[in-house]
Design an enzyme around this catalytic site. Structure first.
Site, mmCIF file in Angstrom:
data_model
loop_
_atom_site.group_PDB
_atom_site.id
_atom_site.type_symbol
_atom_site.label_atom_id
_atom_site.label_comp_id
_atom_site.label_asym_id
_atom_site.label_seq_id
_atom_site.Cartn_x
_atom_site.Cartn_y
_atom_site.Cartn_z
ATOM 1 N N THR A 238 0.847 -1.194 0.000
ATOM 2 C CA THR A 238 0.000 0.000 0.000
ATOM 3 C C THR A 238 0.882 1.244 0.000
ATOM 4 O OG1 THR A 238 -1.707 -1.207 1.162
ATOM 5 C CG2 THR A 238 -1.856 1.197 1.246
ATOM 6 N N CYS A 327 25.893 7.587 7.247
ATOM 7 C CA CYS A 327 25.774 6.145 7.429
ATOM 8 C C CYS A 327 27.052 5.550 8.001
ATOM 9 C CB CYS A 327 25.468 5.461 6.110
ATOM 10 S SG CYS A 327 24.231 6.319 5.163
HETATM 11 C C1 LIG Z 1 24.294 8.942 -2.858
HETATM 12 C C2 LIG Z 1 23.271 8.310 -1.983
HETATM 13 N N1 LIG Z 1 22.672 7.175 -2.389
HETATM 14 C C3 LIG Z 1 21.735 6.582 -1.641
HETATM 15 C C4 LIG Z 1 21.338 7.088 -0.413
HETATM 16 C C5 LIG Z 1 20.263 6.391 0.384
HETATM 17 O O1 LIG Z 1 19.065 7.121 0.331
HETATM 18 P P1 LIG Z 1 17.924 6.899 1.477
HETATM 19 O O2 LIG Z 1 18.463 7.515 2.727
HETATM 20 O O3 LIG Z 1 16.726 7.633 0.946
HETATM 21 O O4 LIG Z 1 17.705 5.444 1.589
HETATM 22 C C6 LIG Z 1 21.960 8.248 0.058
HETATM 23 C C7 LIG Z 1 21.628 8.777 1.409
HETATM 24 O O5 LIG Z 1 22.492 9.148 2.168
HETATM 25 C C8 LIG Z 1 22.941 8.881 -0.755
HETATM 26 O O6 LIG Z 1 23.543 9.999 -0.353
#
Ligand SMILES: Cc1ncc(COP(=O)(O)O)c(C=O)c1O
Length: 387
Positions: A238, A327
């Protein structure tokens, strides 16, 4: 004063985004698949959001699929394209500086038997185009490359890559992670001629947990989800209606204000960069500084200082930045794979911080940041006896 300079990690949702999301939860809470009025009205709103996203990308609205964010878009694009083109070959290409949501997919594919070429980058963070050319094979099925690197802001030569593969007999599919490029770089998927492109809501002052995947018509993509066949069967589940409507509003704003937003970001980045270069010694700009770089990201190593210490000292003054990517920054003692591939020493990696600017920042905020940064760097270097 509070200065948020971590817009590469995430951005503050726009007021109109919040309003549309709240309204959608209060009033338009129907399921778009329902046949009654409550469902139909939401389906109409989803259509509008799809149009807004399509327009911002220069795409046909039928080629836009909503996802739960950048990570899912990247996974869906890569895994789905390979599933859909199994017989075409066993070789795939990416770069060594991708976001984990691409890099880790490739690593898992390698374990499953795919042959992977991971293209190197130079000291400036740009891929080695000769190495890329030489890596191309008859059985190359897919190339996945980021438009803008999230840690250092360097732009990859997407145009060049596309013109190289255009001449191939069996043209591989090309997927572009445009999550840090959307809203910062003026592009159009139709002109760019990519097959797949990922975007994410929360990097453009939209909501978190929502994104989209552009899939060029005719691209064979198999779904990696099984369920109720929403999103033309590609992404069952959904729909996240508030998120989608918020993304639509954010995308429309990004498209409408691209020129003014980017020139503001470049202006602020230039002030910050010039002041740091003039006022602080022993620094290293990681990646390109202004040319060849996205307007919002500035990555700098301060010799002799740990990025983490700098981050927390700035935090004390109300300034929010990041060390490398959000991250990876919480995993202690793990250096950024991006900076490593760019050839930085351990000390340079340890001393790296990322400023990421938004058009919502002001000159006053940048001036305040410079003042505090100069002061903190001076004090920290005195403590460690450097000066
Ligand atoms: C270059 C890049 N790809 C992918 C992502 C992942 O995106 P999301 O946080 O929306 O999962 C990020 C987020 O930090 C990013 O900077």
């Amino acid at each position: 004063m509070e200065v948020y300079l971590d817009n590469g990690a995430t951005t503050k949702p726009r007021e109109e985004v919040i309003n549309i999301m709240v309204k959608s939860m209060r009033e338009n809470y129907g399921n778009p698949s329902s046949m009654h009025r409550k469902g139909v009205e939401v389906e109409k709103l989803l259509k509008k959001a799809r149009r807004q996203v399509a327009k911002a990308l220069g795409a046909d609205e039928r080629d836009i699929y909503f996802t739960s964010g950048g990570t899912e878009s990247n996974n869906m694009a890569i895994l789905g394209a390979l599933e859909g083109n199994r017989r075409r070959g066993n070789h795939i290409i990416t770069t060594k500086i991708e976001h984990p949501s691409v890099l880790n997919v490739f690593k898992s594919l390698e374990e499953k038997g795919y042959e992977v070429s991971y293209i190197d980058v130079g000291k400036n963070g740009v891929i080695n185009i000769e190495e890329f050319k030489n890596s191309l094979r008859d059985d190359t099925v897919l190339i996945s490359i980021m438009y803008v690197n999230n840690e250092v802001g360097t732009l990859q030569p997407i145009d060049n890559i596309i013109s190289i593969i255009k001449g191939m007999k069996k043209k591989p599919l090309i997927h572009v992670d445009a999550i840090q490029a959307f809203g910062k770089i003026d592009f159009n998927v139709n002109k760019l001629k990519v097959d797949l492109m990922s975007i994410s809501g929360h990097k453009i002052h939209g909501p978190k947990g929502i994104g989209a995947l552009y899939v060029r018509k005719g691209t064979k993509l198999k779904s990696i989800f099984f369920g109720g066949s929403q999103e033309q069967g590609l992404r069952s589940g959904t729909e996240n209606v508030p998120g989608i409507l918020g993304l639509g509003a954010a995308a429309e704003s990004v498209k409408k204000n691209l020129k003014t937003n980017t020139s503001k970001m470049i202006h602020l980045k230039t002030i910050l960069l010039k002041a740091i270069k003039n006022k602080i010694e022993d620094i290293k700009i990681n990646g390109s500084d202004l040319e060849g770089s996205a307007p919002h990201i500035l990555n700098i190593s301060f010799e002799g200082i740990r990025g983490e210490v700098l981050l927390h000292s700035l935090e004390q003054e109300g300034i929010y930045i990041s060390t490398g990517s959000a991250c990876s920054s919480k995993k202690k003692k793990v250096f950024s794979h991006v900076l490593k591939e760019m050839g930085l020493t351990d000390n340079q990696m340890e001393g790296a911080i990322r400023f990421s600017i938004s058009h919502e920042n002001t000159e006053d905020e940048i001036e305040y940041t410079i003042e505090k940064l100069v002061d903190i760097v001076g004090k920290l270097r005195k403590v460690i006896g450097r000066r």
